[in-house]
Scaffold this motif. Sequence first.
Motif, PDB file in Angstrom:
ATOM      1  N   ILE A 370      -5.002  -5.697   6.017  1.00  0.00           N
ATOM      2  CA  ILE A 370      -4.934  -4.136   5.221  1.00  0.00           C
ATOM      3  C   ILE A 370      -3.969  -3.402   5.726  1.00  0.00           C
ATOM      4  O   ILE A 370      -3.514  -2.651   4.882  1.00  0.00           O
ATOM      5  N   LEU A 375      -3.496  -0.040   3.524  1.00  0.00           N
ATOM      6  CA  LEU A 375      -4.671   0.754   3.031  1.00  0.00           C
ATOM      7  C   LEU A 375      -5.021   1.266   4.438  1.00  0.00           C
ATOM      8  O   LEU A 375      -5.081   1.001   5.484  1.00  0.00           O
ATOM      9  N   PRO A 376      -5.949   2.407   4.370  1.00  0.00           N
ATOM     10  CA  PRO A 376      -6.466   3.105   5.637  1.00  0.00           C
ATOM     11  C   PRO A 376      -7.743   2.363   5.887  1.00  0.00           C
ATOM     12  O   PRO A 376      -8.087   1.425   5.054  1.00  0.00           O
ATOM     13  N   PRO A 377      -7.976   2.305   7.123  1.00  0.00           N
ATOM     14  CA  PRO A 377      -7.621   3.159   8.335  1.00  0.00           C
ATOM     15  C   PRO A 377      -6.598   2.250   9.252  1.00  0.00           C
ATOM     16  O   PRO A 377      -6.973   1.998  10.410  1.00  0.00           O
ATOM     17  N   PHE A 381      -1.141   2.085   6.462  1.00  0.00           N
ATOM     18  CA  PHE A 381      -1.299   3.283   5.479  1.00  0.00           C
ATOM     19  C   PHE A 381      -0.329   4.546   6.000  1.00  0.00           C
ATOM     20  O   PHE A 381       0.419   5.047   5.095  1.00  0.00           O
ATOM     21  N   THR A 382      -0.451   4.711   7.495  1.00  0.00           N
ATOM     22  CA  THR A 382       0.314   5.835   7.752  1.00  0.00           C
ATOM     23  C   THR A 382       1.867   5.800   7.500  1.00  0.00           C
ATOM     24  O   THR A 382       2.256   6.820   6.888  1.00  0.00           O
TER      25      THR A 382
END
Lengths: 478, 537
Positions: A370, A375-377, A381-382
């Motif tokens: 992911i 995607l978070p977390p 994603f960051t």
Amino acid sequence: MLTNQLNEILDGLGLLTYELVLAAGALLVLIIGVLSKKIWLSKVAFTLTLLVSLWWMPSISDTIQLFDGSLVLDGLGVVMKWLFSLLAIWIVFFPNSRSHPPEFYFLILSILLGSSLMLSANHLLVVYLVVELTSFSAYILTNFNFKKQSFEAGMKYLIFGGISSALALYGASLIYGFTGTLSFGLMDFELMAQPALLNVGIILFIGAILFKVSVVPFHIWVPATYQESPTDAVLILSVIPKIAGFVLLHRVISLVQIQDTYWLYVLMAVLGSVTVVFGALGAIRQTNLKRLIAYGAISHSGYLLAALLVPFEEGVTAFVWYAIIYAIMNLAIFYFISVWEVNGRKELSDLSGMYISEILLSVLVIIPIIALIGLPPTAGFTAKFYLFTILWNWYQEISDVAILSYLIVLILTVVVSLFLYLKIPFYIFLKEATAPKIDKSKTSQKILATIFSLALLWVFLRPEILNKIAEQINSINW
Amino acid sequence: MINNLLSLMIFLPLFAAAIVGVIPSHMKGAIRWTTLGTMLVELILSLMLFVGFDGSHQAESWADAFQFVEALPWISLKFGSLGALEVNYFVGVDGISMPLIVLSGILLVIGVISSWKITEKVKGYFVLYLILSASLIGCFAALDFFLFYVFFEFMLLPMFFLIGIWGGPRRSYASVKFFLYTLFGSLLILIVMIGLYLSVGNDGVNSFSLIQMMDGSYLPGSLLNPETHFQLWGINIRYLAFGLVLVGFMIKLPAVPFHTWLPDAHVEAPTAISVLLAGVLLKVGGYGLFRIAYSIFPDAAMELAQPVAILGMISIVYGGLVAMAQNDIKKLIAYSSVSHMGFVLLGLAVITLEGISGSLFQMVSHGFISGALFLIVGVLYDRTHDRQIENVSGLASKLPLYTFFVVLFFFGSLGLPGLSGFVGEVLVLMGAIGAESINQLVPRWIGMIAVLGIIISAAYYLWTLQRMFFGTYWVREESWDQEMKEINLREWIMLAPLGILVILLGIFPSVLLDPIENSIQFLVESIINQGKTYLSL
């Protein structure tokens, strides 16, 4: 006069300790390999070299030009060198490394050396030399599985690489012809009316760098090379020369003032968009695990390229963060792949129903997956989020449709990349096992896999470390 | 009252997930009871929230509209010349999110009870279930857009595995389709989130705070600032942004034409997951429309009221018509969900007090009713492993008690006065038909056509009753005959509370309407006032 120059060179060497240690270490590893065929000795020498290289990292407080401006040391380079060494250390733990001949680590160190010099190269010939140093080591490494398919992949890589460097040389000669200098520091493109032939030279030269960073249409070598090379070598190839290439690209496009050369700017944006989309779409039909990740890596190049189109420190910061997180993600995913490979799982279909025999690794791999999707977390994603924010902000400032379209392509491609990366958990959890396999992954391997995966969560939840890195870069560069 | 009530509700399931994670997987009983215990605590906490919520509070601005507020700094990333990218852990509830949290609290308990029948890979199932619960509640409580988005995305992964591993025969297709559709929607929301972040803030400091976004404290010269009138491809960028979030949440809601993932997901999902999907997950879509699309872009909401209302009307009618054509009863209920969620969209689109209260009421009522309907299908499926309507008939004579519940919830769903479905739908229709004389946003005919939806739903429910429950008793396979036992205690425990709630809300709608009234009123006023202000800029 001569003394002055010699003194300058000697002074300069003091600031190149990192590269010198790598070069010395590479030779040491080579000699050890000749004297003893024990792979663990080479591994120790390799690890020590990297630790010493970090220990002797020169501390610089300002952008420094060395050897008449043919090398430039800056904060970005220092951060990237740290990243390179810290990343490369882990490859000795890759389970597939047991069968390597000792020369393997010599070649890895050569790649590292070439890439770290690429970070500082500021002269057409130096660029050519270090790019070739990296490439030749990479061509050889590709063959280190000693199979027919590997030779084929290595040959493909060699031929494409050879053509692209020949074109780069031609481009460099054109640039030299028009500017009258080989040193980037002395080139002044602003004074010229940008004759068409000079633009051709620039394009050819940039093309060779795009080859290194696997931007479409210079990506053709990537899938086969990744599939057939040893997995630990692929980790290095997919991160270190690529990031170094992007830093070099950054230097070149700031040199030709991409912000004022609108056609080049649009060209880059278009190539970047195509890279992202093509990489993601190309992966959809893949059945081999490494090939799948290879297409994903092509797609990630498009994201990295986007950061370079934003000038000023925001762009560089976004680039560095993305690069660091990309390195961690690749480290994690290739480690998993290496563990599985040793257990005889190479194709996607080999992963079917793996959660039954290997529950911990099956659950943990979801985190790098992911993260790669974005995607978070997770840190993935960051990185993506920051990049998107920077791009939007830049768009808000200049209202340029090219950058907006690029941003939209980047965001929407996340859906396609979901589809491609999701295949891995899909096979692991949702497909029934065809034949029961016994996995013999060791506890140490499970611990390492856990560390790599949790690092991705940690960077998302507590990203302060990224701030420190940004400070480090900006305190020196700007 | 407990401090940090919302945080407790968000993190308790995560903590329980960690505990369940270390219980050996053969101790199935311990795993189930731990989960059930956690969810019962969640239920108690959500009831405390309901009781502790001050419905008489009249807000002056969004900044003081929320209760149980908690705020902590979380992420701070250096952001070049802009200072820092600040994300806060910021939660709180108002009259819009409170009922939805209570709804989740109730349905999550029922979901665990319904999951008791899961016998394979129990540990993984309940860990995912707990993670899903935490992100659901987090989603309703978040007041920071980034936090909301994280919870919103984080819901997808557990759901993907819950459908993909424990689902029916076509589960892999359904789960991937679910994931792709909803991720696409959330990426559209991501674009708007970034745009809003760069446009909203105080004194030059950007902010993810939903409160500042709703209160409209835009930075001068930013793209989404209504004063800027920035045009992209010849359209006002605020309308584009509204369109993006609208589509993003309409996929989740789901509204026609973005609904096609829902029937697949429902048909393949295990019963408990269907209950949660219909009962709570769809409401996240509706909640997003309330909180983000309508509260932050009131000008676009007013300008585009008519097309949105038409989409709602199409969902109502089209969903109902497609439901009528289904042979699989689970699919029928899935399409009826599309139809009933259309009322949510329609009620919201008209921006009147009746419409929006009805819309929220409909979300809660549909949560209970559709949850119960999927449980009812589950009861039948457990006995026959078949869901085709034509394969059974005359069940009323064999299973009278079961039939009682079926009739209760069917009638609740089709809007019989005295049951909860009626209140929501009537309020929405009153709003839709009355809007023309209140704020002239939506013409009457839309509401009038939407009334057809009630007739259509009456048609398919009554027809289903007639085909499956009335007439002479008959089942297709002989082996089913011995299985046709009256509902057991476990099923009682699940269905009876929902039945009571549906009747309670039907007879005393004020139980729900009173506490939310002030919040809804404030929402409507602020949409209309802000919208007019923005449009006149």
